[in-house]
Write a protein that holds these residues in place. Structure first.
Motif, PDB file in Angstrom:
ATOM      1  N   VAL A 110      11.360   0.294  13.461  1.00  0.00           N
ATOM      2  CA  VAL A 110      12.431  -0.622  12.496  1.00  0.00           C
ATOM      3  C   VAL A 110      11.763  -1.002  11.167  1.00  0.00           C
ATOM      4  N   ASP A 111      10.481  -1.781  11.535  1.00  0.00           N
ATOM      5  CA  ASP A 111       9.736  -2.250  10.480  1.00  0.00           C
ATOM      6  C   ASP A 111       9.483  -1.059   9.431  1.00  0.00           C
ATOM      7  N   GLN A 112       8.991   0.075   9.690  1.00  0.00           N
ATOM      8  CA  GLN A 112       8.598   1.228   8.698  1.00  0.00           C
ATOM      9  C   GLN A 112       9.870   1.597   8.086  1.00  0.00           C
ATOM     10  N   TYR A 113      11.052   1.843   8.839  1.00  0.00           N
ATOM     11  CA  TYR A 113      12.390   2.103   7.847  1.00  0.00           C
ATOM     12  C   TYR A 113      12.727   1.250   6.849  1.00  0.00           C
ATOM     13  N   LEU A 114      12.709  -0.188   7.350  1.00  0.00           N
ATOM     14  CA  LEU A 114      12.955  -1.047   6.327  1.00  0.00           C
ATOM     15  C   LEU A 114      11.964  -1.243   5.250  1.00  0.00           C
ATOM     16  N   SER A 115      10.773  -1.005   5.451  1.00  0.00           N
ATOM     17  CA  SER A 115       9.618  -1.144   4.509  1.00  0.00           C
ATOM     18  C   SER A 115       9.707   0.071   3.601  1.00  0.00           C
ATOM     19  N   ASP A 116       9.932   1.466   3.964  1.00  0.00           N
ATOM     20  CA  ASP A 116       9.662   2.369   3.430  1.00  0.00           C
ATOM     21  C   ASP A 116      11.164   2.901   2.897  1.00  0.00           C
ATOM     22  N   GLY A 117      12.119   2.190   3.138  1.00  0.00           N
ATOM     23  CA  GLY A 117      13.488   2.318   2.758  1.00  0.00           C
ATOM     24  C   GLY A 117      14.067   3.613   2.988  1.00  0.00           C
ATOM     25  N   ASN A 118      13.491   4.840   3.883  1.00  0.00           N
ATOM     26  CA  ASN A 118      14.165   5.969   4.371  1.00  0.00           C
ATOM     27  C   ASN A 118      13.284   6.159   5.537  1.00  0.00           C
ATOM     28  N   GLY A 119      12.720   5.443   6.272  1.00  0.00           N
ATOM     29  CA  GLY A 119      12.036   5.572   7.488  1.00  0.00           C
ATOM     30  C   GLY A 119      10.709   6.651   7.464  1.00  0.00           C
ATOM     31  N   GLY A 120      10.230   6.675   6.051  1.00  0.00           N
ATOM     32  CA  GLY A 120       8.856   7.509   5.726  1.00  0.00           C
ATOM     33  C   GLY A 120       9.373   8.859   5.529  1.00  0.00           C
ATOM     34  N   LEU A 121      10.523   9.279   5.470  1.00  0.00           N
ATOM     35  CA  LEU A 121      11.048  10.791   5.388  1.00  0.00           C
ATOM     36  C   LEU A 121      10.469  11.462   3.974  1.00  0.00           C
ATOM     37  N   SER A 122      10.097  12.826   4.210  1.00  0.00           N
ATOM     38  CA  SER A 122       9.918  13.343   2.843  1.00  0.00           C
ATOM     39  C   SER A 122      11.185  13.480   2.127  1.00  0.00           C
ATOM     40  N   PRO A 123      11.083  13.821   0.698  1.00  0.00           N
ATOM     41  CA  PRO A 123      12.285  14.213  -0.098  1.00  0.00           C
ATOM     42  C   PRO A 123      13.027  15.223   0.618  1.00  0.00           C
ATOM     43  N   ASP A 124      12.527  16.092   1.009  1.00  0.00           N
ATOM     44  CA  ASP A 124      13.102  17.263   1.771  1.00  0.00           C
ATOM     45  C   ASP A 124      13.773  16.937   3.015  1.00  0.00           C
ATOM     46  N   ALA A 125      13.111  16.085   3.859  1.00  0.00           N
ATOM     47  CA  ALA A 125      13.697  15.664   5.215  1.00  0.00           C
ATOM     48  C   ALA A 125      14.812  14.596   4.845  1.00  0.00           C
ATOM     49  N   GLU A 126      14.583  13.895   3.632  1.00  0.00           N
ATOM     50  CA  GLU A 126      15.824  13.006   3.201  1.00  0.00           C
ATOM     51  C   GLU A 126      16.846  13.730   2.888  1.00  0.00           C
ATOM     52  N   ALA A 127      16.713  14.784   2.100  1.00  0.00           N
ATOM     53  CA  ALA A 127      17.941  15.720   1.803  1.00  0.00           C
ATOM     54  C   ALA A 127      18.838  16.290   3.052  1.00  0.00           C
ATOM     55  N   GLU A 128      17.882  16.482   4.051  1.00  0.00           N
ATOM     56  CA  GLU A 128      18.543  17.094   5.234  1.00  0.00           C
ATOM     57  C   GLU A 128      19.283  16.250   5.762  1.00  0.00           C
ATOM     58  N   ARG A 129      18.598  14.921   6.057  1.00  0.00           N
ATOM     59  CA  ARG A 129      19.461  13.794   6.530  1.00  0.00           C
ATOM     60  C   ARG A 129      20.800  13.605   5.868  1.00  0.00           C
ATOM     61  N   ILE A 130      20.885  13.616   4.532  1.00  0.00           N
ATOM     62  CA  ILE A 130      22.011  13.382   3.829  1.00  0.00           C
ATOM     63  C   ILE A 130      23.010  14.558   4.001  1.00  0.00           C
ATOM     64  N   ARG A 131      22.498  15.809   4.060  1.00  0.00           N
ATOM     65  CA  ARG A 131      23.341  16.998   4.236  1.00  0.00           C
ATOM     66  C   ARG A 131      24.094  16.668   5.548  1.00  0.00           C
ATOM     67  N   ASN A 132      23.174  16.560   6.652  1.00  0.00           N
ATOM     68  CA  ASN A 132      23.743  16.207   8.074  1.00  0.00           C
ATOM     69  C   ASN A 132      24.798  15.234   8.276  1.00  0.00           C
ATOM     70  N   ALA A 133      24.479  14.103   7.413  1.00  0.00           N
ATOM     71  CA  ALA A 133      25.521  13.090   7.603  1.00  0.00           C
ATOM     72  C   ALA A 133      26.924  13.645   6.907  1.00  0.00           C
ATOM     73  N   THR A 134      26.720  14.160   5.566  1.00  0.00           N
ATOM     74  CA  THR A 134      28.015  14.823   4.916  1.00  0.00           C
ATOM     75  C   THR A 134      28.656  15.523   5.974  1.00  0.00           C
ATOM     76  N   LYS A 135      28.013  16.401   6.751  1.00  0.00           N
ATOM     77  CA  LYS A 135      28.600  17.505   7.512  1.00  0.00           C
ATOM     78  C   LYS A 135      29.450  16.727   8.510  1.00  0.00           C
ATOM     79  N   ARG A 136      28.812  15.615   8.917  1.00  0.00           N
ATOM     80  CA  ARG A 136      29.310  15.039  10.315  1.00  0.00           C
ATOM     81  C   ARG A 136      30.665  14.258   9.727  1.00  0.00           C
ATOM     82  N   GLU A 137      30.608  13.738   8.695  1.00  0.00           N
ATOM     83  CA  GLU A 137      31.608  12.817   7.966  1.00  0.00           C
ATOM     84  C   GLU A 137      32.778  13.838   7.841  1.00  0.00           C
TER      85      GLU A 137
END
Length: 86
Positions: free
Chosen positions: A52-79
C-alpha cells in the motif's frame, strides 16, 4: 511524540483509518490501480502495508509505463464489458 505502530497486514477498517479514506474509496482505488488488490486471509480481505505504501508513494504501484498502459487497457475493457451487460 509517540511512535505509531502500523500493522504489516491490515483489514479494510484498519487500512481506512491509516490512509484516512472510506471503504468505498478503497474499493474504487483498488479498481483504478491506485491501491494493490487485497489478499484473502481466512475470511478476511487483507492488504500488505508495504505494498500500500509503495502504491501511494509511487503513484502507480511501481508499474513500468508498459505495465501501466496494460492496466489502463484492461480497466477500459472491463468497463466496456460491464456496460454491455447492463
Amino acid at each position: 511524540m509517540t511512535d505509531t505502530f502500523i500493522p504489516p497486514w491490515q483489514d479494510m477498517n484498519t487500512l481506512c483509518r491509516n490512509i484516512c479514506v472510506s471503504p468505498g474509496t478503497v474499493d474504487n482505488w483498488v479498481r483504478d490501480g491506485i491501491l494493490p488488490a487485497p489478499r484473502k486471509r481466512g475470511r478476511k480481505l487483507m492488504w500488505k502495508w508495504s505494498e500500500v505504501d509503495q502504491y501511494l508513494s509511487d503513484g502507480n504501484g511501481g508499474l513500468s509505463p508498459d505495465a501501466e498502459a496494460e492496466r489502463i487497457r484492461n480497466a477500459t475493457k472491463r468497463e466496456i464489458a460491464s456496460r454491455a451487460d447492463h
